[in-house]
Design an enzyme around this catalytic site. Structure first.
Site, mmCIF file in Angstrom:
data_model
loop_
_atom_site.group_PDB
_atom_site.id
_atom_site.type_symbol
_atom_site.label_atom_id
_atom_site.label_comp_id
_atom_site.label_asym_id
_atom_site.label_seq_id
_atom_site.Cartn_x
_atom_site.Cartn_y
_atom_site.Cartn_z
ATOM 1 N N PRO A 12 0.803 -1.228 0.000
ATOM 2 C CA PRO A 12 0.000 0.000 0.000
ATOM 3 C C PRO A 12 0.833 1.275 0.000
ATOM 4 C CG PRO A 12 -0.110 -1.099 2.134
ATOM 5 C CD PRO A 12 0.557 -2.049 1.179
ATOM 6 N N ASN A 13 0.313 2.246 -0.729
ATOM 7 C CA ASN A 13 0.841 3.616 -0.812
ATOM 8 C C ASN A 13 2.127 3.737 -1.632
ATOM 9 O OD1 ASN A 13 -1.240 4.762 0.862
ATOM 10 N ND2 ASN A 13 -0.244 3.754 2.583
ATOM 11 N N ARG A 20 5.040 11.080 -2.356
ATOM 12 C CA ARG A 20 4.815 10.754 -0.960
ATOM 13 C C ARG A 20 6.076 10.992 -0.121
ATOM 14 N NH1 ARG A 20 4.787 4.570 1.197
ATOM 15 N NH2 ARG A 20 4.071 5.052 3.304
ATOM 16 N N TYR A 25 11.305 8.979 1.325
ATOM 17 C CA TYR A 25 11.354 7.956 0.259
ATOM 18 C C TYR A 25 12.049 8.426 -1.016
ATOM 19 C CZ TYR A 25 8.011 5.737 3.362
ATOM 20 O OH TYR A 25 7.417 5.168 4.462
ATOM 21 N N ASN A 76 7.995 -5.547 -0.866
ATOM 22 C CA ASN A 76 7.936 -4.390 0.024
ATOM 23 C C ASN A 76 6.467 -4.276 0.393
ATOM 24 O OD1 ASN A 76 7.867 -2.037 1.410
ATOM 25 N ND2 ASN A 76 8.955 -0.809 -0.127
ATOM 26 N N ALA A 79 3.177 -0.677 4.879
ATOM 27 C CA ALA A 79 2.704 -0.742 6.273
ATOM 28 C C ALA A 79 2.206 -2.137 6.662
ATOM 29 C CB ALA A 79 1.608 0.294 6.481
ATOM 30 N N HIS A 82 4.143 -4.409 9.075
ATOM 31 C CA HIS A 82 4.079 -4.282 10.533
ATOM 32 C C HIS A 82 2.744 -4.759 11.096
ATOM 33 C CE1 HIS A 82 7.400 -1.785 9.336
ATOM 34 N NE2 HIS A 82 6.595 -0.899 8.759
ATOM 35 N N ASP A 89 1.539 -15.441 6.588
ATOM 36 C CA ASP A 89 1.075 -16.826 6.472
ATOM 37 C C ASP A 89 1.031 -17.266 5.009
ATOM 38 O OD1 ASP A 89 0.845 -17.040 9.196
ATOM 39 O OD2 ASP A 89 -1.347 -17.008 9.245
ATOM 40 N N GLU A 100 12.569 -9.590 1.739
ATOM 41 C CA GLU A 100 11.814 -8.409 2.170
ATOM 42 C C GLU A 100 12.667 -7.171 1.944
ATOM 43 O OE1 GLU A 100 10.875 -8.565 6.334
ATOM 44 O OE2 GLU A 100 10.241 -6.468 6.379
ATOM 45 N N HIS A 102 12.817 -2.667 1.984
ATOM 46 C CA HIS A 102 12.239 -1.370 2.333
ATOM 47 C C HIS A 102 13.140 -0.271 1.806
ATOM 48 C CE1 HIS A 102 9.320 -3.250 4.932
ATOM 49 N NE2 HIS A 102 10.295 -4.025 5.363
ATOM 50 N N LEU A 103 12.513 0.786 1.314
ATOM 51 C CA LEU A 103 13.286 1.949 0.863
ATOM 52 C C LEU A 103 13.981 2.621 2.046
ATOM 53 C CD1 LEU A 103 10.278 3.010 -1.217
ATOM 54 C CD2 LEU A 103 12.501 2.846 -2.298
ATOM 55 N N SER A 104 13.211 2.870 3.097
ATOM 56 C CA SER A 104 13.759 3.542 4.278
ATOM 57 C C SER A 104 14.342 2.509 5.231
ATOM 58 C CB SER A 104 12.654 4.344 4.974
ATOM 59 O OG SER A 104 11.636 3.478 5.442
ATOM 60 N N ARG A 109 13.354 4.547 12.318
ATOM 61 C CA ARG A 109 12.098 5.301 12.304
ATOM 62 C C ARG A 109 11.262 4.983 13.548
ATOM 63 N NH1 ARG A 109 9.361 4.837 6.653
ATOM 64 N NH2 ARG A 109 8.258 6.662 7.496
ATOM 65 N N ARG A 113 7.468 0.671 13.447
ATOM 66 C CA ARG A 113 8.013 0.122 12.188
ATOM 67 C C ARG A 113 9.157 -0.870 12.435
ATOM 68 N NH1 ARG A 113 5.658 3.594 8.322
ATOM 69 N NH2 ARG A 113 5.358 5.666 9.177
HETATM 70 C C1 DQA Z 1 8.310 1.097 3.772
HETATM 71 C C2 DQA Z 1 8.408 1.303 5.275
HETATM 72 C C3 DQA Z 1 7.057 1.096 5.931
HETATM 73 O O1 DQA Z 1 7.158 1.311 7.330
HETATM 74 C C4 DQA Z 1 6.044 2.074 5.374
HETATM 75 O O2 DQA Z 1 4.773 1.845 5.938
HETATM 76 C C5 DQA Z 1 5.987 2.044 3.892
HETATM 77 C C6 DQA Z 1 7.244 1.975 3.142
HETATM 78 C C7 DQA Z 1 9.639 1.407 3.049
HETATM 79 O O3 DQA Z 1 9.792 0.989 1.908
HETATM 80 O O4 DQA Z 1 10.502 2.087 3.608
HETATM 81 O O5 DQA Z 1 4.934 2.168 3.293
HETATM 82 O O6 DQA Z 1 8.008 -0.264 3.521
#
Ligand code: DQA
Length: 149
Positions: A12-13, A20, A25, A76, A79, A82, A89, A100, A102-104, A109, A113
């Site tokens: 998501p997002n 964003r 990011y 990725n 959210a 978490h 599952d 897995e 993540h950009l950040s 953070r 997270r």
């Molecule tokens: C994220 C980190 C997550 O905590 C956050 O909710 C995201 C992006 C990242 O790529 O850094 O949507 O997965």
């Protein structure tokens, strides 16, 4: 031997990348990340399929379908990382090797997270390198798959 196929899942997002929270990011868009992954896929001689969804069930359906169609997953989960026992599952259920990303750096953070439901069932996690987290994850996953062949 036919080329391995890797599924890239964005949660998501992540469709909002570029707009964003650029201070977190960066300014790269999701299309640009997918293009970089496709280029890297050519170099590594693997097929790349990309999917973004804001819906947990769509991500879970894609993970189920990966069982027959892909040899590895880069996820990725945004959210959902978490919060989602269901995505964890699904990944554990299909047993497709997963990295897995993540950009950040999620550990620099907010505390909420710092916990990932996915990390314990992934081969590994790469966090904090911006778009390079995806590329490093792809390299690591392809090496893992080739060693297992
Ligand atoms: C994220 C980190 C997550 O905590 C956050 O909710 C995201 C992006 C990242 O790529 O850094 O949507 O997965």
């Amino acid at each position: 031997m036919s080329q391995s196929s890797i599924l890239i899942l964005h949660g998501p997002n992540l469709n909002l990348l570029g707009l964003r929270e650029p201070e977190v990011y960066g300014s790269i868009t999701l299309d640009q990340i997918n293009n970089l992954l496709k280029e890297e896929g050519k170099r590594l001689q693997v097929r790349i399929s990309c999917l973004q969804s804001n819906h947990e069930g769509v991500l879970i359906d894609a993970i189920h379908q990966a069982r027959d169609n892909h040899q590895g997953i880069i996820i990725n989960a945004g959210a959902y990382t978490h919060t989602s026992v269901a995505i964890r599952d699904a990944l554990a259920g299909v047993k497709v090797p997963t990295v897995e990303v993540h950009l950040s750096n999620i550990y620099q953070r907010e505390e909420f997270r710092h916990h990932s439901y996915i990390a314990p069932i992934a081969i590994g996690q790469i966090s904090g390198f911006g778009a390079n987290s995806y590329l490093l994850g792809l390299q690591a996953l392809v090496r893992y798959i080739k060693l297992a062949e």
